[in-house]
Design an enzyme around this catalytic site. Sequence first.
Site, PDB file in Angstrom:
ATOM      1  N   HIS A  29      22.804  14.674  20.284  1.00  0.00           N
ATOM      2  CA  HIS A  29      21.758  13.996  19.529  1.00  0.00           C
ATOM      3  C   HIS A  29      22.433  13.134  18.473  1.00  0.00           C
ATOM      4  O   HIS A  29      22.989  13.652  17.505  1.00  0.00           O
ATOM      5  CB  HIS A  29      20.837  15.051  18.901  1.00  0.00           C
ATOM      6  CG  HIS A  29      19.772  14.499  18.024  1.00  0.00           C
ATOM      7  ND1 HIS A  29      19.027  15.286  17.171  1.00  0.00           N
ATOM      8  CD2 HIS A  29      19.304  13.228  17.851  1.00  0.00           C
ATOM      9  CE1 HIS A  29      18.162  14.535  16.519  1.00  0.00           C
ATOM     10  NE2 HIS A  29      18.312  13.279  16.912  1.00  0.00           N
TER      11      HIS A  29
ATOM     12  N   SER B  27      21.462  24.846  18.803  1.00  0.00           N
ATOM     13  CA  SER B  27      22.131  23.781  18.052  1.00  0.00           C
ATOM     14  C   SER B  27      23.378  24.316  17.374  1.00  0.00           C
ATOM     15  O   SER B  27      23.304  25.255  16.566  1.00  0.00           O
ATOM     16  CB  SER B  27      21.183  23.207  17.000  1.00  0.00           C
ATOM     17  OG  SER B  27      21.892  22.342  16.132  1.00  0.00           O
TER      18      SER B  27
ATOM     19  N   ASP C  11      12.730  19.339  18.065  1.00  0.00           N
ATOM     20  CA  ASP C  11      13.913  19.737  17.305  1.00  0.00           C
ATOM     21  C   ASP C  11      13.539  19.820  15.827  1.00  0.00           C
ATOM     22  O   ASP C  11      13.102  18.824  15.246  1.00  0.00           O
ATOM     23  CB  ASP C  11      15.030  18.706  17.516  1.00  0.00           C
ATOM     24  CG  ASP C  11      16.305  19.028  16.760  1.00  0.00           C
ATOM     25  OD1 ASP C  11      16.370  20.080  16.103  1.00  0.00           O
ATOM     26  OD2 ASP C  11      17.251  18.215  16.835  1.00  0.00           O
TER      27      ASP C  11
ATOM     28  N   ASP D 150      24.634  18.023  17.264  1.00  0.00           N
ATOM     29  CA  ASP D 150      24.096  17.067  16.289  1.00  0.00           C
ATOM     30  C   ASP D 150      25.225  16.220  15.721  1.00  0.00           C
ATOM     31  O   ASP D 150      26.120  16.728  15.036  1.00  0.00           O
ATOM     32  CB  ASP D 150      23.393  17.809  15.151  1.00  0.00           C
ATOM     33  CG  ASP D 150      22.073  18.410  15.595  1.00  0.00           C
ATOM     34  OD1 ASP D 150      21.234  17.657  16.110  1.00  0.00           O
ATOM     35  OD2 ASP D 150      21.891  19.625  15.433  1.00  0.00           O
TER      36      ASP D 150
ATOM     37  N   HIS E  79      23.128  21.973  22.177  1.00  0.00           N
ATOM     38  CA  HIS E  79      22.694  20.808  21.406  1.00  0.00           C
ATOM     39  C   HIS E  79      23.730  20.477  20.339  1.00  0.00           C
ATOM     40  O   HIS E  79      24.075  21.324  19.511  1.00  0.00           O
ATOM     41  CB  HIS E  79      21.337  21.097  20.754  1.00  0.00           C
ATOM     42  CG  HIS E  79      20.677  19.913  20.141  1.00  0.00           C
ATOM     43  ND1 HIS E  79      19.977  18.974  20.873  1.00  0.00           N
ATOM     44  CD2 HIS E  79      20.592  19.500  18.845  1.00  0.00           C
ATOM     45  CE1 HIS E  79      19.489  18.048  20.069  1.00  0.00           C
ATOM     46  NE2 HIS E  79      19.857  18.337  18.827  1.00  0.00           N
TER      47      HIS E  79
ATOM     48  N   MET F 295      26.076  13.279  13.173  1.00  0.00           N
ATOM     49  CA  MET F 295      25.523  12.591  12.000  1.00  0.00           C
ATOM     50  C   MET F 295      26.620  11.786  11.320  1.00  0.00           C
ATOM     51  O   MET F 295      27.760  12.241  11.218  1.00  0.00           O
ATOM     52  CB  MET F 295      24.941  13.604  11.013  1.00  0.00           C
ATOM     53  CG  MET F 295      23.925  14.554  11.614  1.00  0.00           C
ATOM     54  SD  MET F 295      23.244  15.674  10.368  1.00  0.00           S
ATOM     55  CE  MET F 295      22.415  16.875  11.402  1.00  0.00           C
TER      56      MET F 295
ATOM     57  N   MET G 289      11.091  14.709  16.668  1.00  0.00           N
ATOM     58  CA  MET G 289      11.631  15.466  15.547  1.00  0.00           C
ATOM     59  C   MET G 289      10.490  16.165  14.810  1.00  0.00           C
ATOM     60  O   MET G 289       9.496  15.530  14.443  1.00  0.00           O
ATOM     61  CB  MET G 289      12.380  14.551  14.586  1.00  0.00           C
ATOM     62  CG  MET G 289      13.676  13.970  15.141  1.00  0.00           C
ATOM     63  SD  MET G 289      14.902  15.232  15.571  1.00  0.00           S
ATOM     64  CE  MET G 289      15.154  16.055  13.982  1.00  0.00           C
TER      65      MET G 289
ATOM     66  N   MET H  38      22.419  10.987  15.486  1.00  0.00           N
ATOM     67  CA  MET H  38      21.708  10.554  14.279  1.00  0.00           C
ATOM     68  C   MET H  38      22.636   9.611  13.531  1.00  0.00           C
ATOM     69  O   MET H  38      23.186   9.938  12.468  1.00  0.00           O
ATOM     70  CB  MET H  38      21.313  11.777  13.441  1.00  0.00           C
ATOM     71  CG  MET H  38      20.184  12.566  14.067  1.00  0.00           C
ATOM     72  SD  MET H  38      19.923  14.186  13.308  1.00  0.00           S
ATOM     73  CE  MET H  38      21.073  15.167  14.267  1.00  0.00           C
TER      74      MET H  38
END
Length: 227
Positions: A63, A7, A172, A32, A30, A34, A134, A65
Amino acid sequence: MAQINPSILSADFARLAEEAEAVRGADWLHVDVMDNHFVPNLTLGVPIVESLARATSTPLDCHLMIEQPDRWAPQYVEAGAGSVTFHVEAAAAPVRLAREIRAKGARASMALKPATPIEPYEDLLPELDMLLIMTVEPGFGGQAFLDIMLPKIRRTRQLIDKHGLDLWLQVDGGVAPATIEACAEAGADVFVAGSAVYGAADPAEAIRALRAQAETATAAAGWGCRH
């Protein structure tokens, strides 16, 4: 084979291209995303993903979020992501969104927060290429692994096997040498690791070691032999 996805949330954001190069042995990178609405943190967006996709040959596992993934997820495919994960808690029409992601040429993945059960979504599983469980509350890196998620991982693996699906099961949150074997034994085969990789003296060796641990645990559990 177990897949290890470092990540970049744990990487140096001022040196992302170099940090991507440091984990070339990874299966995926990965990313993230957000928005400070769905989760209380703000990271990066489409322009950074576009730049990262040009800077590395490692495929990107994004991913999301974020709120309104139905609107934004397709843009991450266009930006170069090879896999796009949306949260079922935020999606208005998860089946339609999964099909749109696939139609644009990426793998479609759906994520579940720790308190979200898998059972109501059993009928959606054939629409997906990966399911993300998660193992921490989404929003921040470096959190401790929630071992109460292990039964949920096992139940998800049972549902995947029940329907004979070629569906990856990703975990994750808090994945590290001390926790990866339990996740693999429970049925996970894709592992997001942040500080366990980027905090290591040799990130490439950390990836190899984590993969070996996961594969040993999978072989001992026996579920991997059915695939």
